[in-house]
Design a protein around this motif. Structure first.
Motif, PDB file in Angstrom:
ATOM      1  N   ILE A   1      -4.473   3.061   3.055  1.00 51.66           N
ATOM      2  CA  ILE A   1      -4.160   3.203   4.436  1.00 51.66           C
ATOM      3  C   ILE A   1      -2.748   1.992   4.722  1.00 51.66           C
ATOM      4  O   ILE A   1      -2.833   1.048   4.031  1.00 51.66           O
TER       5      ILE A   1
ATOM      6  N   THR B   1      -4.674  -3.713   4.926  1.00 52.06           N
ATOM      7  CA  THR B   1      -5.566  -3.736   3.842  1.00 52.06           C
ATOM      8  C   THR B   1      -6.295  -4.958   3.573  1.00 52.06           C
ATOM      9  O   THR B   1      -6.026  -6.218   3.923  1.00 52.06           O
TER      10      THR B   1
ATOM     11  N   SER C   1       0.833  -0.970  -0.038  1.00 54.33           N
ATOM     12  CA  SER C   1       0.131  -0.087  -0.214  1.00 54.33           C
ATOM     13  C   SER C   1       0.871   1.200  -0.203  1.00 54.33           C
ATOM     14  O   SER C   1       0.521   2.290  -0.649  1.00 54.33           O
TER      15      SER C   1
ATOM     16  N   ASP D   1      -4.313  -2.737  -5.548  1.00 59.85           N
ATOM     17  CA  ASP D   1      -3.773  -2.789  -4.364  1.00 59.85           C
ATOM     18  C   ASP D   1      -4.465  -4.110  -3.737  1.00 59.85           C
ATOM     19  O   ASP D   1      -5.601  -4.106  -3.946  1.00 59.85           O
ATOM     20  N   THR D   2      -3.781  -4.890  -3.250  1.00 61.03           N
ATOM     21  CA  THR D   2      -4.457  -6.001  -2.704  1.00 61.03           C
ATOM     22  C   THR D   2      -4.216  -6.362  -1.325  1.00 61.03           C
ATOM     23  O   THR D   2      -3.112  -5.903  -0.440  1.00 61.03           O
TER      24      THR D   2
HETATM   25 MG    MG Z   1      -1.612  -2.985   2.365  1.00 62.43          MG
END
Ligand code: MG
Ligand code: GDP
Ligand code: K
Length: 298
Positions: free
Chosen positions: A35, A43, A22, A62-63
């Protein structure tokens, strides 16, 4: 005259928890959207970060980190999200830490074995290196064990070598029209981003177990002239957790609120009035139906 063709495509950012996925997304976008914290499971959802620059549009995904612990519905949800993102993209960026190869990294590598698209291994946190000489053998070893990957050392936090990473990504994107308007930076709603900001402050402020049992639901999001009114419920599993979040004389929740408000004002470019409260909703994190009603959709 610039006659470069326009490129556009999807790039999944995957890896075990806490490697800096992230943080990388935010630095590439030049804006704090996702975040981050020192804790795993910060996340929970896939999120798009869209970067449109000149003729090109890169759509980053993003994962959540892949977890080996699949006991709870929320963990299974996060794994499904991470695994599905690696399919149907044009490039996969597999983020690892420069220190060591862990079981968690191996789990991700195994999941990635079948993918057809180009693979980049981003070796993150090189700013923590004291002796640069230590890095080369490590990069070489990674390149040897992953012959089809390109290995790039970076620091997501300090912005080291991210230009190189972005250029390599771009080379692999197909030529074509943009999928999103150029001022759109994410697929997520402002309400979602607001809830995530509150959760980040909880992740960062509270000790070991509480943050994993918390979710945030925005109940009001309403711009009234120059002021954006946001009300959010913090849902916890047990009343003891409610007491911890509220803190002594309400100190803790006040701090969470004021930090969250600052981030919200930056992101939404408006004055914000933030109202937070805590509700006990037992079982939300291990109940597939409760998860769906809280917006955990795949
Ligand atoms: Mg993350
Ligand atoms: P994620 O779980 O993979 O999304 O990881 P996060 O982005 O939440 O980052 C986890 C922790 O690693 C946070 O405390 C970040 O500040 C830290 N971090 C991320 N990238 C770097 C980096 O390049 N250098 C250093 N020193 N710390 C980093
Ligand atoms: K994290």
């Amino acid at each position: 005259m610039n006659d470069q063709p326009s490129r556009c495509g999807y790039v999944a950012i995957v890896g075990r928890p806490n490697v800096g996925k992230s943080t990388l997304l935010n630095h590439l976008l030049g804006q704090k959207l996702a975040i981050t914290s020192r804790k795993p499971q910060t996340t929970r959802h896939n999120m798009l970060g869209i970067k449109t620059e000149g003729p090109n549009q890169i759509i980053f995904v993003d994962t959540p980190g892949l977890h080996s612990n699949q006991e709870k519905a929320i963990n299974r949800y996060m794994n499904r999200a991470a695994a599905s993102a690696a399919r149907d993209v044009d490039v996969v960026v597999f983020v690892v830490e420069r220190t060591r190869w862990t079981e968690g990294d191996q789990l991700v590598a195994d999941k990635l074995r079948g993918i057809k698209c180009p693979l980049i291994i981003a070796v993150n946190k090189v700013d923590q290196l004291e002796d640069k000489g230590d890095l080369l053998p490590q990069l070489q070893a990674l390149a040897d064990s992953h012959p089809r990957a390109e290995v790039i050392p970076i620091s997501a936090l300090r912005g080291i070598n991210l230009d190189t990473l972005e250029n390599v990504i771009l080379q692999h994107l197909p030529e074509g029209q943009h999928f999103f308007p150029e001022d759109q930076i994410t697929d997520r709603s402002s309400r979602f981003l607001a809830a995530e900001i509150v959760r980040e402050k909880i992740m960062r402020q509270l000790g070991a177990e509480v943050p994993y049992q918390v979710t945030v639901e925005v109940e009001e999001f309403n711009q009234d002239g120059p002021i954006l009114h946001i009300s959010a419920a913090i849902l916890v599993e047990r009343s003891g957790q409610k007491r911890i979040i509220i803190g002594n004389k309400g100190e803790r929740i006040k701090q969470i609120g004021s930090q969250a408000r600052e981030d919200m004002e930056r992101l939404f470019d408006s004055k914000v009035m933030l109202n937070l409260w805590v509700k006990v909703k037992s079982g939300w994190s291990d109940d597939e139906r409760a998860l769906r009603s809280l917006g955990y959709r795949d």
